[in-house]
Design a protein around this motif. Structure first.
Motif, PDB file in Angstrom:
ATOM      1  N   PRO A  28      23.197  33.877 -13.594  1.00 17.05           N
ATOM      2  CA  PRO A  28      21.862  34.466 -13.668  1.00 17.05           C
ATOM      3  C   PRO A  28      21.695  35.616 -12.677  1.00 17.05           C
ATOM      4  CG  PRO A  28      21.795  32.306 -12.617  1.00 17.05           C
ATOM      5  CD  PRO A  28      23.205  32.516 -13.109  1.00 17.05           C
ATOM      6  N   PRO A  29      20.714  36.501 -12.918  1.00 10.49           N
ATOM      7  CA  PRO A  29      20.506  37.632 -12.011  1.00 10.49           C
ATOM      8  C   PRO A  29      20.109  37.193 -10.603  1.00 10.49           C
ATOM      9  CG  PRO A  29      18.858  37.617 -13.758  1.00 10.49           C
ATOM     10  CD  PRO A  29      19.825  36.528 -14.055  1.00 10.49           C
ATOM     11  N   ALA A  30      19.555  35.993 -10.472  1.00 10.29           N
ATOM     12  CA  ALA A  30      19.201  35.483  -9.148  1.00 10.29           C
ATOM     13  C   ALA A  30      19.824  34.097  -8.988  1.00 10.29           C
ATOM     14  CB  ALA A  30      17.696  35.404  -9.004  1.00 10.29           C
ATOM     15  N   CYS A  31      20.368  33.830  -7.823  1.00  6.88           N
ATOM     16  CA  CYS A  31      20.944  32.507  -7.574  1.00  6.88           C
ATOM     17  C   CYS A  31      19.808  31.492  -7.417  1.00  6.88           C
ATOM     18  CB  CYS A  31      21.814  32.546  -6.329  1.00  6.88           C
ATOM     19  SG  CYS A  31      23.331  33.510  -6.577  1.00  6.88           S
ATOM     20  N   PRO A  32      19.999  30.269  -7.904  1.00  5.38           N
ATOM     21  CA  PRO A  32      18.901  29.315  -7.966  1.00  5.38           C
ATOM     22  C   PRO A  32      18.515  28.647  -6.646  1.00  5.38           C
ATOM     23  CG  PRO A  32      20.883  28.342  -8.893  1.00  5.38           C
ATOM     24  CD  PRO A  32      21.190  29.780  -8.596  1.00  5.38           C
ATOM     25  N   PHE A  33      19.404  28.626  -5.661  1.00  2.43           N
ATOM     26  CA  PHE A  33      19.104  27.914  -4.423  1.00  2.43           C
ATOM     27  C   PHE A  33      19.041  28.866  -3.240  1.00  2.43           C
ATOM     28  CE2 PHE A  33      21.414  24.886  -7.146  1.00  2.43           C
ATOM     29  CZ  PHE A  33      20.385  23.971  -7.353  1.00  2.43           C
ATOM     30  N   ALA A  34      18.163  28.546  -2.305  1.00  2.00           N
ATOM     31  CA  ALA A  34      18.004  29.367  -1.108  1.00  2.00           C
ATOM     32  C   ALA A  34      19.336  29.483  -0.372  1.00  2.00           C
ATOM     33  CB  ALA A  34      16.955  28.751  -0.185  1.00  2.00           C
ATOM     34  N   GLY A  35      19.627  30.665   0.112  1.00  2.74           N
ATOM     35  CA  GLY A  35      20.834  30.885   0.889  1.00  2.74           C
ATOM     36  C   GLY A  35      22.080  31.195   0.073  1.00  2.74           C
ATOM     37  N   GLN A  36      21.964  31.143  -1.259  1.00  2.41           N
ATOM     38  CA  GLN A  36      23.130  31.463  -2.088  1.00  2.41           C
ATOM     39  C   GLN A  36      23.225  32.961  -2.343  1.00  2.41           C
ATOM     40  OE1 GLN A  36      22.643  29.069  -5.672  1.00  2.41           O
ATOM     41  NE2 GLN A  36      24.247  27.711  -4.918  1.00  2.41           N
ATOM     42  N   THR A  37      24.471  33.407  -2.536  1.00  2.94           N
ATOM     43  CA  THR A  37      24.733  34.778  -2.962  1.00  2.94           C
ATOM     44  C   THR A  37      25.742  34.743  -4.097  1.00  2.94           C
ATOM     45  OG1 THR A  37      26.522  35.049  -1.345  1.00  2.94           O
ATOM     46  CG2 THR A  37      24.302  35.756  -0.666  1.00  2.94           C
ATOM     47  N   ARG A  38      25.841  35.839  -4.819  1.00  2.00           N
ATOM     48  CA  ARG A  38      26.814  35.937  -5.905  1.00  2.00           C
ATOM     49  C   ARG A  38      28.201  36.162  -5.313  1.00  2.00           C
ATOM     50  NH1 ARG A  38      22.510  38.802  -6.592  1.00  2.00           N
ATOM     51  NH2 ARG A  38      20.989  38.048  -8.084  1.00  2.00           N
ATOM     52  N   GLN A  39      29.150  35.324  -5.725  1.00  2.00           N
ATOM     53  CA  GLN A  39      30.511  35.400  -5.209  1.00  2.00           C
ATOM     54  C   GLN A  39      31.490  35.056  -6.324  1.00  2.00           C
ATOM     55  OE1 GLN A  39      31.118  33.778  -1.237  1.00  2.00           O
ATOM     56  NE2 GLN A  39      28.915  33.495  -1.006  1.00  2.00           N
ATOM     57  N   LEU A  40      32.759  35.013  -5.992  1.00  2.00           N
ATOM     58  CA  LEU A  40      33.791  34.583  -6.936  1.00  2.00           C
ATOM     59  C   LEU A  40      34.444  33.319  -6.412  1.00  2.00           C
ATOM     60  CD1 LEU A  40      35.547  37.973  -7.709  1.00  2.00           C
ATOM     61  CD2 LEU A  40      34.088  36.674  -9.242  1.00  2.00           C
ATOM     62  N   ARG A  41      34.658  32.369  -7.321  1.00  2.00           N
ATOM     63  CA  ARG A  41      35.453  31.178  -6.989  1.00  2.00           C
ATOM     64  C   ARG A  41      36.843  31.441  -7.547  1.00  2.00           C
ATOM     65  NH1 ARG A  41      34.776  24.801  -7.697  1.00  2.00           N
ATOM     66  NH2 ARG A  41      36.958  24.351  -8.176  1.00  2.00           N
ATOM     67  N   ILE A  42      37.833  31.381  -6.672  1.00  2.00           N
ATOM     68  CA  ILE A  42      39.215  31.616  -7.073  1.00  2.00           C
ATOM     69  C   ILE A  42      39.989  30.330  -6.838  1.00  2.00           C
ATOM     70  CG2 ILE A  42      41.293  32.994  -6.689  1.00  2.00           C
ATOM     71  CD1 ILE A  42      39.406  35.196  -5.601  1.00  2.00           C
ATOM     72  N   GLU A  43      40.644  29.854  -7.889  1.00  2.00           N
ATOM     73  CA  GLU A  43      41.501  28.678  -7.803  1.00  2.00           C
ATOM     74  C   GLU A  43      42.935  29.153  -7.916  1.00  2.00           C
ATOM     75  OE1 GLU A  43      40.402  26.091 -11.010  1.00  2.00           O
ATOM     76  OE2 GLU A  43      38.277  26.181 -10.483  1.00  2.00           O
TER      77      GLU A  43
END
Length: 143
Positions: A28-43
């Motif tokens: 989503p254009p905004a992260c749902p929880f306070a303190g979150q930012t858009r990032q990448l999860r890399i496995e």
């Protein structure tokens, strides 16, 4: 998996667009929880057996993480012990081996692909591996 790695690395600029919050592109254009930012999860999926059957020791693995992973991703990571299965590209046989999964959650950056590719190339070279599996997904995260 080499082609898969290249596809993921080539897609990083597009994923960065997702991570920037483009509507309809993964998160989503905004992260749902306070303190979150858009990032990448890399496995990252690392096999722990060499082609000749010799295992990569715990000491060798720890040294690799200390020398090659931590300097590239000093902000932190998670590590999981696992068992894996894969098809050998040469013999076409199914192989099974112990493995390690590294989980990274990082901001998209212009040097991210180079850091991931450098680390996986070093692992393949040091331990005679055909590939290292790489999966990336845009996420919202806060630590």
């Amino acid at each position: 998996m080499r082609r898969g790695l290249l596809a993921v690395l080539m897609a990083l600029p597009a994923l960065a667009g997702c991570a920037a919050g483009a509507p309809g592109r993964g998160i989503p254009p905004a992260c749902p929880f306070a303190g979150q930012t858009r990032q990448l999860r890399i496995e990252l999926y690392f096999g722990l057996d060499r082609p000749d059957g010799r295992p990569i020791s715990e000491t060798e693995w720890r040294d690799f993480v200390a020398r090659e992973v931590t300097p590239r991703f000093p902000d932190g990571l998670s590590e999981l012990a696992a068992g894996g299965q894969w098809r050998d590209r040469v013999s076409n046989r199914i192989g099974r081996e112990p493995s390690r999964i590294l989980l990274l959650v990082v901001p998209a950056s212009t040097d991210l692909a180079a850091r991931v590719e450098g680390m996986t190339a070093d692992y393949r070279r040091l331990f005679d591996q055909q590939s290292v599996g790489v999966v990336s997904v845009p996420v919202c995260a806060g630590f």
